[in-house]
Design an enzyme around this catalytic site. Structure first.
Site, short mmCIF file in Angstrom:
data_model
loop_
_atom_site.label_atom_id
_atom_site.label_comp_id
_atom_site.label_asym_id
_atom_site.label_seq_id
_atom_site.Cartn_x
_atom_site.Cartn_y
_atom_site.Cartn_z
N ARG A 45 51.16 -21.00 147.01
CA ARG A 45 49.80 -21.50 146.75
C ARG A 45 49.03 -21.71 148.06
NH1 ARG A 45 46.88 -26.48 144.20
NH2 ARG A 45 45.42 -25.34 142.89
N HIS A 49 45.54 -20.06 148.70
CA HIS A 49 44.32 -20.84 148.93
C HIS A 49 43.74 -20.63 150.33
CE1 HIS A 49 44.01 -23.99 145.49
NE2 HIS A 49 44.23 -22.77 145.04
N HIS A 172 51.51 -17.66 138.41
CA HIS A 172 51.74 -18.92 137.69
C HIS A 172 53.09 -18.94 136.96
CE1 HIS A 172 47.27 -20.39 137.72
NE2 HIS A 172 47.89 -20.57 138.87
N TRP A 188 54.21 -23.65 133.55
CA TRP A 188 53.82 -22.52 132.70
C TRP A 188 55.01 -21.92 131.95
CZ3 TRP A 188 51.63 -23.34 137.55
CH2 TRP A 188 50.25 -23.46 137.60
FE1 DDH Z 1 47.03 -21.25 140.67
N1 DDH Z 1 46.84 -23.23 140.14
N2 DDH Z 1 45.17 -20.87 139.96
N3 DDH Z 1 47.18 -19.36 141.36
N4 DDH Z 1 48.84 -21.72 141.48
C1 DDH Z 1 47.78 -24.22 140.27
C2 DDH Z 1 49.07 -24.07 140.76
C3 DDH Z 1 49.55 -22.88 141.30
C4 DDH Z 1 44.31 -21.77 139.37
C5 DDH Z 1 44.51 -23.15 139.27
C6 DDH Z 1 45.71 -23.79 139.60
C7 DDH Z 1 46.25 -18.38 141.19
C8 DDH Z 1 45.10 -18.47 140.39
C9 DDH Z 1 44.59 -19.63 139.85
C10 DDH Z 1 49.68 -20.82 142.11
C11 DDH Z 1 49.35 -19.53 142.51
C12 DDH Z 1 48.17 -18.86 142.18
C13 DDH Z 1 47.23 -25.45 139.80
C14 DDH Z 1 47.96 -26.77 139.79
C15 DDH Z 1 45.96 -25.18 139.38
C16 DDH Z 1 44.97 -26.17 138.76
C17 DDH Z 1 47.94 -27.45 141.15
C18 DDH Z 1 48.64 -28.79 141.10
O1 DDH Z 1 48.31 -29.59 140.21
O2 DDH Z 1 49.53 -29.03 141.95
C19 DDH Z 1 43.15 -21.09 138.84
C20 DDH Z 1 41.99 -21.76 138.14
C21 DDH Z 1 43.34 -19.76 139.12
C22 DDH Z 1 42.46 -18.63 138.71
O3 DDH Z 1 42.96 -17.45 138.68
C23 DDH Z 1 41.23 -18.74 138.30
C24 DDH Z 1 46.60 -17.22 141.98
C25 DDH Z 1 45.76 -15.94 142.10
C26 DDH Z 1 47.79 -17.53 142.61
C27 DDH Z 1 48.60 -16.68 143.57
O4 DDH Z 1 49.44 -17.17 144.24
C28 DDH Z 1 48.35 -15.24 143.70
C29 DDH Z 1 50.98 -21.41 142.30
C30 DDH Z 1 52.20 -20.72 142.92
C31 DDH Z 1 50.90 -22.71 141.79
C32 DDH Z 1 52.03 -23.75 141.71
C33 DDH Z 1 51.97 -24.72 142.86
C34 DDH Z 1 53.01 -25.81 142.76
O5 DDH Z 1 52.88 -26.79 143.52
O6 DDH Z 1 53.96 -25.71 141.98
#
Ligand code: DDH
Length: 290
Positions: A45, A49, A172, A188
């Site tokens: 993440r 980000h 996810h 998920w």
């Molecule tokens: Fe995500 N993500 N994501 N995400 N994401 C969250 C957690 C993780 C969105 C929202 C959230 C991608 C796309 C989107 C990962 C990877 C990727 C959380 C929760 C939210 C909210 C965070 C928390 O509460 O700690 C949204 C909206 C989108 C979107 O597509 C519109 C993408 C593209 C990726 C990627 O890596 C390519 C991962 C891994 C997590 C889990 C993190 C954790 O601590 O566990």
């Protein structure tokens, strides 16, 4: 805005593999993090980000400048919780202080995907730390309370088409949402520390119900205790996305292939690589019998 990769001729793949191995070993050692999910998901993440601020209109944001290290970016509410990933990387940066922050954040994500048995991701060095003034404003990362039109527009800003958007969301499969970070709650799927196509299988096969969670935010919940964000669920509501979700649910190899290319593209958005710039594929610890 032009971001040209700076290729350090003194460094070889072995130097970067050493950093990869340090990160991978630390993921193994600190396995108790987040209820034994470990640091892999949050490292993914962080890489995402630190790249997902990119705007194709003026080539601003993105991974190049390593601007996540500045307060404006690391206190963006969308980045709540990512401090844990940054702190995880602190000792690695101290030991290998010749690497740029952008290279380290993205290398950490590539390492975490591969060590979770995901696809091999090609990675290129050359991001250069930019000053604080290059930090993008808050609000460029996606908001989960939205439907398919929003998702499509959001990924267009990152130069991603429908297949790339769906493939990327498949990340996810890893980790979970945390009420205290994002106001959403739950994982998920079952295998939160393995990179699989489970996200797509669950999207299609679970009984989803839109509910309000303890923080008052809407999310889809299933009887098995899994969840989907509204932006996740949009991928089965939109007919074009749905077709791709079905393909990835039925064909994990196809998901892996598309994820690998889309993730590399995400991590390299906005960077110009000079001709002949090196591109690396790292060995996992398992590949090295470590
Ligand atoms: Fe995500 N993500 N994501 N995400 N994401 C969250 C957690 C993780 C969105 C929202 C959230 C991608 C796309 C989107 C990962 C990877 C990727 C959380 C929760 C939210 C909210 C965070 C928390 O509460 O700690 C949204 C909206 C989108 C979107 O597509 C519109 C993408 C593209 C990726 C990627 O890596 C390519 C991962 C891994 C997590 C889990 C993190 C954790 O601590 O566990």
């Amino acid at each position: 805005i032009v971001h040209i990769a700076a290729v350090n001729k003194e460094r070889t793949i072995d130097d970067y593999q050493r950093i990869y191995n340090k990160i991978a070993e630390k993921i193994r050692e600190d396995d108790e993090y987040d209820g034994y999910i470990g640091y892999g998901p949050i490292l993914v993440r962080l890489g995402w980000h630190s790249s997902g601020t990119y705007n194709k209109e003026n080539n601003s944001g993105g991974s190049y400048g390593g601007t996540y290290r500045f307060k404006l970016e690391n206190t963006d509410p969308s980045n709540n919780g990512l401090q844990n990933a940054a702190h995880f990387l602190d000792p690695i940066y101290k030991e290998f202080n010749w690497i740029s922050h952008g290279d380290l954040y993205t290398l950490g994500a590539v390492c975490a995907v591969q060590e979770a048995q995901g696809p091999k991701i090609k990675w290129r060095p050359g991001r250069v730390d930019l000053p604080e003034s290059a930090t993008p404003e808050n609000g460029r990362l996606p908001d989960a309370v939205n439907g398919a039109d929003y998702v499509r527009n959001f990924y267009a800003r990152l130069k991603m088409n429908d297949r790339e958007a769906v493939a990327l969301t498949g990340a996810h499969c890893l980790g979970r949402t945390h009420l205290k970070n994002s106001g959403f709650d739950g994982p998920w799927g079952a295998a939160s520390s393995s990179f699989t196509n489970e996200f797509f299988v669950n999207l299609l096969n679970e009984q989803w119900k839109l509910e309000k969670n303890a923080a008052g935010n809407k999310q889809y919940d299933s009887p098995k205790g899994y969840m989907m964000l509204e932006t996740d669920y949009a991928l089965v509501q939109d007919p074009i996305y749905l077709k791709i979700v079905k393909e990835y649910a039925n064909n994990e190899a196809s998901f892996f292939k598309d994820f690998a290319s889309s993730f590399q593209k995400l991590l390299e958005n906005g960077i110009d690589y000079p001709k002949g710039a090196p591109e690396y594929v790292f060995k996992t610890l398992d590949d090295q019998d470590m």
